[in-house]
Motif scaffolding. Structure first.
Motif, mmCIF file in Angstrom:
data_model
loop_
_atom_site.group_PDB
_atom_site.id
_atom_site.type_symbol
_atom_site.label_atom_id
_atom_site.label_comp_id
_atom_site.label_asym_id
_atom_site.label_seq_id
_atom_site.Cartn_x
_atom_site.Cartn_y
_atom_site.Cartn_z
ATOM 1 N N ASP A 107 1.115 -1.474 0.145
ATOM 2 C CA ASP A 107 0.165 0.308 0.484
ATOM 3 C C ASP A 107 0.730 1.322 -0.097
ATOM 4 O OD1 ASP A 107 -2.323 -1.482 0.015
ATOM 5 O OD2 ASP A 107 -2.794 -1.110 2.006
ATOM 6 N N ALA A 108 1.947 0.728 0.619
ATOM 7 C CA ALA A 108 2.794 2.637 0.884
ATOM 8 C C ALA A 108 3.658 2.729 0.077
ATOM 9 C CB ALA A 108 4.248 2.055 1.788
ATOM 10 N N VAL A 109 4.066 2.084 -0.985
ATOM 11 C CA VAL A 109 4.446 2.438 -2.369
ATOM 12 C C VAL A 109 3.145 2.291 -3.632
ATOM 13 C CG1 VAL A 109 4.591 -0.121 -3.777
ATOM 14 C CG2 VAL A 109 6.418 1.126 -3.684
ATOM 15 N N GLY A 110 2.452 2.546 -3.338
ATOM 16 C CA GLY A 110 1.109 2.930 -4.007
ATOM 17 C C GLY A 110 0.835 1.535 -5.296
ATOM 18 N N PHE A 111 0.657 0.642 -4.953
ATOM 19 C CA PHE A 111 0.676 -0.261 -5.450
ATOM 20 C C PHE A 111 -0.581 -0.630 -5.394
ATOM 21 C CE2 PHE A 111 -0.530 -5.378 -6.505
ATOM 22 C CZ PHE A 111 0.483 -5.591 -7.554
ATOM 23 N N MET A 141 6.753 -10.190 -6.885
ATOM 24 C CA MET A 141 5.887 -10.852 -7.411
ATOM 25 C C MET A 141 5.178 -8.659 -8.700
ATOM 26 S SD MET A 141 1.965 -10.243 -5.787
ATOM 27 C CE MET A 141 1.509 -8.253 -5.443
ATOM 28 N N LEU A 142 5.934 -7.587 -7.580
ATOM 29 C CA LEU A 142 6.234 -6.281 -8.839
ATOM 30 C C LEU A 142 6.826 -5.931 -9.517
ATOM 31 C CD1 LEU A 142 5.851 -3.520 -5.436
ATOM 32 C CD2 LEU A 142 3.433 -5.324 -7.057
ATOM 33 N N ASP A 143 7.971 -6.916 -9.233
ATOM 34 C CA ASP A 143 9.075 -7.368 -10.772
ATOM 35 C C ASP A 143 8.869 -8.044 -11.847
ATOM 36 O OD1 ASP A 143 11.651 -5.952 -9.909
ATOM 37 O OD2 ASP A 143 12.230 -7.165 -9.024
ATOM 38 N N TRP A 144 7.213 -8.919 -11.622
ATOM 39 C CA TRP A 144 6.904 -10.347 -11.877
ATOM 40 C C TRP A 144 5.717 -9.329 -13.192
ATOM 41 C CZ3 TRP A 144 2.422 -12.600 -12.919
ATOM 42 C CH2 TRP A 144 2.304 -13.450 -13.827
ATOM 43 N N LEU A 145 5.368 -8.502 -12.028
ATOM 44 C CA LEU A 145 4.033 -7.855 -13.047
ATOM 45 C C LEU A 145 4.423 -6.769 -13.930
ATOM 46 C CD1 LEU A 145 1.919 -7.467 -9.869
ATOM 47 C CD2 LEU A 145 1.166 -8.653 -12.045
ATOM 48 N N GLY A 146 5.571 -5.941 -13.499
ATOM 49 C CA GLY A 146 6.425 -5.366 -14.835
ATOM 50 C C GLY A 146 6.709 -4.861 -13.892
ATOM 51 N N GLN A 147 6.425 -4.136 -12.745
ATOM 52 C CA GLN A 147 6.071 -2.330 -11.660
ATOM 53 C C GLN A 147 7.918 -2.910 -11.031
ATOM 54 O OE1 GLN A 147 2.984 -0.979 -10.575
ATOM 55 N NE2 GLN A 147 1.731 -3.101 -11.463
ATOM 56 N N GLU A 150 9.722 -0.123 -11.147
ATOM 57 C CA GLU A 150 10.686 1.172 -10.084
ATOM 58 C C GLU A 150 9.800 0.875 -8.761
ATOM 59 O OE1 GLU A 150 9.848 4.135 -8.559
ATOM 60 O OE2 GLU A 150 7.886 3.748 -9.591
ATOM 61 N N LYS A 151 8.380 0.425 -8.873
ATOM 62 C CA LYS A 151 8.140 0.024 -6.925
ATOM 63 C C LYS A 151 8.735 -1.070 -6.264
ATOM 64 C CE LYS A 151 3.414 1.803 -7.639
ATOM 65 N NZ LYS A 151 3.017 2.146 -9.133
ATOM 66 N N ALA A 152 9.148 -2.374 -7.465
ATOM 67 C CA ALA A 152 9.523 -3.350 -6.989
ATOM 68 C C ALA A 152 10.830 -2.740 -5.939
ATOM 69 C CB ALA A 152 10.108 -4.462 -7.855
ATOM 70 N N ALA A 211 7.818 3.016 5.929
ATOM 71 C CA ALA A 211 7.917 4.556 5.732
ATOM 72 C C ALA A 211 9.279 5.139 4.967
ATOM 73 C CB ALA A 211 8.613 4.996 7.251
ATOM 74 N N LYS A 212 9.973 4.348 4.142
ATOM 75 C CA LYS A 212 10.923 3.987 3.256
ATOM 76 C C LYS A 212 10.572 4.639 2.419
ATOM 77 C CE LYS A 212 14.869 3.562 6.316
ATOM 78 N NZ LYS A 212 15.085 4.972 6.711
ATOM 79 N N VAL A 213 9.365 3.820 2.012
ATOM 80 C CA VAL A 213 9.477 3.229 0.140
ATOM 81 C C VAL A 213 8.693 4.802 -0.445
ATOM 82 C CG1 VAL A 213 8.657 1.516 0.153
ATOM 83 C CG2 VAL A 213 6.977 2.120 0.412
#
Ligand code: IPM
Ligand code: MG
Length: 376
Positions: free
Chosen positions: A27-31, A324-330, A332-334, A370-372
């Motif tokens: 949630d914090a990373v905005g996914f 999971m985010l890497d696999w989804l192509g996201q 930058e968030k990963a 808090a850091k993402v």
């Protein structure tokens, strides 16, 4: 844009709290995703006789990917004893849901990165950065097993195999047979995945782990297949080692290795060793990846004795969410998640019990969250 659909499978024991922790960070990373909860685990084995009920299988058929917590597994007899009384004696056999899931959805790659984040007091050596590619659907996990051994099988083995002679006259219940089945296709695709990863990520080499000196048919096939595939990757050196020697060398010179590829069981074992060298259960994340679905999980178990205490380290699950985010192509968030994990580890202010601290599962997740930062 269509929202990503993520199956949410907490499972047993600490599974729920580590998944909750990952959610704080996601949630914090905005996914943005639709999270769809699925029933899986021991409770459903006891009450329904199925730890991976058909409704959860259906759910997995409808999502992009899944995040999975942890599951209790027990040997066949212990599992039967815990069934609800009305389900006992019906021939229900417990099989690990995660193993079934890997096979049912053909999640043939088990991807297990093991990186020593600087400042982790649990690192065995600094600089370790290994990635294990474990074949995930066949080998000794094929589930083709006999106990007692049927007479037709014994007769066939008597006819076909000389080395079977010492077992030939045993009564059916005096021995058991588990078949190690490795296919050419199964070997090819995991080995190719390892080489592709190495090429894409600028990795130094691929090491094939096997026991072809003894287990000649199946591991011979795996090793020969690797040699063929390697020809298509002249830019990536390949070497190979017997699994027993591999465990010694890995411990002695972990920095000599980079990408490892192995059949299912050796990959299971070697990936635990690699995870332990970078902090143990709290740091081992893995992806079960197929062509249509991928399921991400911490490699640790359900740790029932810690369940509900907000004690265990959620970093493994948070890194699984990152994968999971890497696999989804996201990507930058990963990357932001991984950077946040690395920063919290390096600062050393927030540490769970395994790292020598007293912070909670939630506390660790909040420190990472808090850091993402949130991108608007
Ligand atoms: C793993 C685990 C599983 C496996 C168990 C829980 C069935 O050890 O994911 O490595 O053996 O694959
Ligand atoms: Mg394992």
């Amino acid at each position: 844009m269509k929202k990503t659909r993520v199956a949410w499978l907490p499972g047993d024991g600490v599974g729920k709290e580590v998944l909750d922790a990952a959610r704080i960070v996601l949630d914090a990373v905005g996914f943005e995703a639709d999270y769809l909860a699925g029933d899986i685990g021991w409770e459903f084995w006891r009450t329904e006789g199925d730890a991976f009920p058909p409704r959860t299988i259906d759910l997995l058929g409808q999502v992009d990917c899944a995040l999975f917590g942890a599951i209790t597994s027990k040997p066949v007899k212990a599992a039967e004893a815990e069934l609800a009384p009305e389900l006992r004696g019906k021939g229900l056999v417990y099989r690990s849901p995660i193993v079934r899931m890997r096979q049912l959805f053909d999640l043939y790659v088990s991807l297990r990165p093991c990186k020593a984040y600087p400042g982790n007091p649990l690192n065995f050596k600094s600089g370790i950065d290994l990635v294990v590619f474990r074949e995930n659907t066949e080998d000794l996990y094929a589930g083709v097993e006999f106990s007692p051994v049927p007479e037709t099988l014994a007769t066939t083995l008597r006819d076909l195999s000389k080395p079977f002679a010492p077992f030939a006259d045993l009564p059916a219940d005096a021995y058991a047979v588990s078949c190690k089945i490795n296919t050419k296709r199964g070997s090819e695709r995991i080995i190719r995945a390892a080489f592709e990863f190495a090429r894409k990520n600028g990795r130094r080499k691929v090491t094939v782990v096997h026991k072809a000196n003894v287990v000649r048919a199946t591991d011979g096939l795996f090793l020969e297949t690797a040699k063929e595939i390697a020809r298509a990757y002249p830019d990536i050196p390949m070497d190979d080692a017997n699994v027993d020697a591999m465990t010694m060398w890995l411990l002695k010179n972990p920095l000599n290795y980079d990408v490892l590829v192995a059949p299912n069981l050796y990959g299971d074992i070697v990936s635990d060793l690699c995870a332990q060298m970078v902090g143990g259960l709290g740091f081992g994340a893995s992806g079960n990846i197929g062509d249509a679905l991928a399921v991400f999980e911490p490699t640790h178990g359900s740790a029932p004795k810690y369940a509900g205490q907000s004690k265990v380290n959620p970093i493994a699950t948070i890194l699984a969410a990152k994968m999971m985010l890497d696999w989804l192509g996201q990507t930058e968030k990963a990357k932001r998640i991984e950077d946040a994990v690395a920063a919290v580890i390096e600062e050393g202010r927030v540490r769970t019990y395994d790292m020598g601290g007293s912070d909670t599962t939630r506390g660790m997740a909040e420190a990472i969250a808090a850091k993402v930062g949130v991108m608007v």
